[in-house]
Design a protein around this motif. Structure first.
Motif, PDB file in Angstrom:
ATOM      1  N   ASP A   1      -3.722   4.883   1.047  1.00  6.51           N
ATOM      2  CA  ASP A   1      -3.028   6.157   1.264  1.00  6.51           C
ATOM      3  C   ASP A   1      -3.939   7.376   1.346  1.00  6.51           C
ATOM      4  O   ASP A   1      -3.463   8.459   1.685  1.00  6.51           O
ATOM      5  CB  ASP A   1      -1.989   6.377   0.159  1.00  6.51           C
ATOM      6  CG  ASP A   1      -0.762   5.492   0.348  1.00  6.51           C
ATOM      7  OD1 ASP A   1      -0.674   4.799   1.380  1.00  6.51           O
ATOM      8  OD2 ASP A   1       0.114   5.481  -0.530  1.00  6.51           O
TER       9      ASP A   1
ATOM     10  N   ALA B   1       6.140   4.402   4.744  1.00  6.54           N
ATOM     11  CA  ALA B   1       6.131   3.749   3.440  1.00  6.54           C
ATOM     12  C   ALA B   1       5.755   2.272   3.604  1.00  6.54           C
ATOM     13  O   ALA B   1       5.869   1.699   4.693  1.00  6.54           O
ATOM     14  CB  ALA B   1       7.508   3.871   2.786  1.00  6.54           C
ATOM     15  N   LYS B   2       5.319   1.666   2.508  1.00 10.62           N
ATOM     16  CA  LYS B   2       4.808   0.290   2.553  1.00 10.62           C
ATOM     17  C   LYS B   2       5.837  -0.692   3.109  1.00 10.62           C
ATOM     18  O   LYS B   2       5.491  -1.592   3.881  1.00 10.62           O
ATOM     19  CB  LYS B   2       4.371  -0.131   1.137  1.00 10.62           C
ATOM     20  CG  LYS B   2       3.932  -1.577   0.991  1.00 10.62           C
ATOM     21  CD  LYS B   2       2.695  -1.902   1.808  1.00 10.62           C
ATOM     22  CE  LYS B   2       2.179  -3.301   1.455  1.00 10.62           C
ATOM     23  NZ  LYS B   2       1.095  -3.741   2.343  1.00 10.62           N
TER      24      LYS B   2
ATOM     25  N   SER C   1      -3.040   0.445  -3.574  1.00 10.49           N
ATOM     26  CA  SER C   1      -2.095   1.525  -3.288  1.00 10.49           C
ATOM     27  C   SER C   1      -2.803   2.860  -3.101  1.00 10.49           C
ATOM     28  O   SER C   1      -2.332   3.729  -2.350  1.00 10.49           O
ATOM     29  CB  SER C   1      -1.057   1.639  -4.416  1.00 10.49           C
ATOM     30  OG  SER C   1      -1.696   1.927  -5.649  1.00 10.49           O
TER      31      SER C   1
END
Length: 320
Positions: A247, A118-119, A243
């Motif tokens: 991904d 996750a970020k 975002s």
């Protein structure tokens, strides 16, 4: 005086061609250079992905330009190896090699087969890498066990001065965080009001007085239709929010996302125009925001025409 730089896109051109173009950029009046660091291109239409670190050695040896690389340590690269590479370049070419550090894209990091954090974890891992690299540059023996692991690493070949470690940020939130630890900021061009929010956040987070660099994605050609057609072919997959871009996993997925992009969707994320004066006006707004360096990436394939036209008209207008 702000510097105008050339962006060498490894996703689009072979390293040998980028070496020729970097030399031509210097001859045309560009004063600095930036290069991408990918394992895969964004799409098959781009079609290349040379190794940035090998290229930088050749480019530094055959031009007088400084070269930066936008790199993500922590997954595809171990931070000690990245530190060794940057230290070696700066030992040979003092002060001319620098690095922009970001949390990466799954497109490149997926090759390790270790999943995609996750970020918030990617940011925490990045900060660990920065601290490890700076300790190595200081000559310390580093042992670190966290999101990355280092066991008794020491750099024996080190640069005379600490290399510049710039933080890459797209959103104001990340820019504010980057201001707390980076030597400077690099971000991407967008409408002025959006860009001002990133600049303000960086300064408020601790970046006041630190250098700021801007990568400017543009498409210039002899007429607007050619400029837009070239941009659609090469860069339509890159206009989505960060975002999304971070991904997606494969060039095929980026191409699928690009299939819904219409030519008018490029406006905003890209600066598409055959007017050199329009490009001067856009870049002038960037300079007024306080950027120290503008790295220009002409996203279509006509690099020679771009370098000749911008060298003759745009760079002189901006540096006056």
């Amino acid at each position: 005086m702000s510097l105008i730089g050339f962006h060498a896109s490894h996703e689009q051109f072979t390293p040998s061609e980028l070496l020729r173009l970097s030399q031509k950029a210097e001859a045309a009046g560009f004063q600095a250079a930036l290069n991408s660091d990918h394992f895969h291109p964004w799409t098959e239409a781009q079609g290349q992905s040379g190794f940035a670190w090998a290229f930088m050695g050749a480019a530094l040896a055959t031009t007088g330009l400084s070269f930066g690389s936008v790199t993500a340590p922590g997954q595809r690269y171990h931070p000690a190896i990245v530190a060794q590479a940057l230290a070696t370049l700066n030992e040979m070419f003092p002060g001319r090699a620098w690095m922009a550090l970001g949390s990466g894209q799954y497109l490149n990091e997926a090759i390790t087969g270790t999943g995609w954090p996750a970020k918030d974890l990617r940011n925490a891992r990045l900060k660990e890498c920065v601290d490890i690299m700076r300790a190595l540059f200081r000559g310390e023996t580093v042992t670190h066990r966290g999101l990355v692991t280092v066991e008794e690493a020491k750099l024996y070949t080190r640069p005379r001065d600490m290399p510049l470690l710039v933080g890459a940020a797209v959103t104001p939130r990340t820019a504010e965080w980057v201001g707390s630890w980076a030597d400077g900021l690099i971000t991407t061009a967008r409408p002025t009001e959006e860009l001002r929010k990133v600049v303000d956040a960086f300064r408020e987070g601790g970046g006041e007085g630190k250098p700021m660099f801007l990568k400017v994605q543009l498409s210039y050609a002899s007429d607007d239709e050619l400029a837009r057609e070239g941009a659609c072919n090469q860069w339509a997959a890159n206009i989505f929010s960060n975002s999304v871009l971070t991904d997606l996993r494969t060039p095929a997925q980026f191409a699928e996302a690009a299939s819904v992009v219409q030519p008018h969707d490029l406006d905003g994320p890209l600066r598409v125009s055959s007017s050199l004066q329009q490009h001067v006006d856009w870049l002038g707004e960037d300079l007024r925001l306080g950027f120290d360096r503008l790295y220009l990436h002409n996203v279509n394939r006509d690099q020679d025409g771009f370098l000749e036209a911008f060298g003759a008209k745009v760079i002189p207008a901006l540096t006056r």
